[in-house]
Write an enzyme that holds these catalytic residues in place. Structure first.
Site, PDB file in Angstrom:
ATOM      1  CB  SER A  63      -1.012   0.018   1.140  1.00  0.00           C
ATOM      2  OG  SER A  63      -2.007   0.985   0.828  1.00  0.00           O
ATOM      3  CG  HIS A  68       2.118  14.974   4.921  1.00  0.00           C
ATOM      4  ND1 HIS A  68       2.195  15.238   3.578  1.00  0.00           N
ATOM      5  CD2 HIS A  68       1.300  13.901   5.041  1.00  0.00           C
ATOM      6  CE1 HIS A  68       1.450  14.372   2.916  1.00  0.00           C
ATOM      7  NE2 HIS A  68       0.901  13.541   3.781  1.00  0.00           N
ATOM      8  CB  CYS A  83      -3.185  -4.849   1.900  1.00  0.00           C
ATOM      9  SG  CYS A  83      -4.076  -3.325   1.604  1.00  0.00           S
TER      10      CYS A  83
END
Length: 149
Positions: A63, A68, A83
């Site tokens: 995934s 940030h 996943c």
């Protein structure tokens, strides 16, 4: 039905400005986290903002992972979504924490794609009224003592 994926979101507070504003440092941290968490890196994309801050995104076979940074606030927002059963997002977060050394973290664990099979998908509100009862009882005793005097 089985849950499709694990999505961890972490708010990291109190990180150093220099760590959060250093693109090479963040790239190294993410690559180490991917390796330690048994994830497969497909692509690493990043952007350095001016005057400070950056965003880095690791596209994974399992995934994605993103960071940030807000160096002026000493804050980093981290997402790790995986996943399958082979990868360990908790290990990735442990690596990132060891690199960024936050003073405080807030972690949210989201089970993705449960199709209504998990009981924990409905919000559970847990309220303990014992502390409130103690406060009420204590104030009643204080008023009682004051009235007697």
């Amino acid at each position: 039905m089985k849950v499709i994926g694990k999505h961890l979101t972490v708010d990291m507070y109190g990180c150093s400005f220099d760590s959060l504003d250093n693109l090479e440092f963040i790239k190294t941290a993410m690559l180490e986290a991917v390796k330690e968490a048994n994830m497969t890196l497909l692509n690493l994309s990043y952007h350095k903002f001016e005057p400070q801050g950056l965003t880095a995104l690791a596209l994974l076979a399992e995934s994605h992972m993103s960071i940030h940074t807000y160096p002026e606030l000493g804050y980093a927002a981290v997402d790790v979504f995986t996943c399958g059963d082979q990868s360990r997002p908790d290990k990735a977060l442990a690596v990132l924490k060891s690199f960024l050394k936050p003073e405080k973290t807030k972690t949210t664990n989201i089970m993705r794609g449960d199709f209504g099979s998990q009981k924990d998908m409905k919000p559970r509100i847990k309220i303990s009224i014992a502390p409130l009862r103690r406060v009420r009882n204590t104030s009643a005793r204080v008023w009682s003592l004051l009235r007697k005097k």
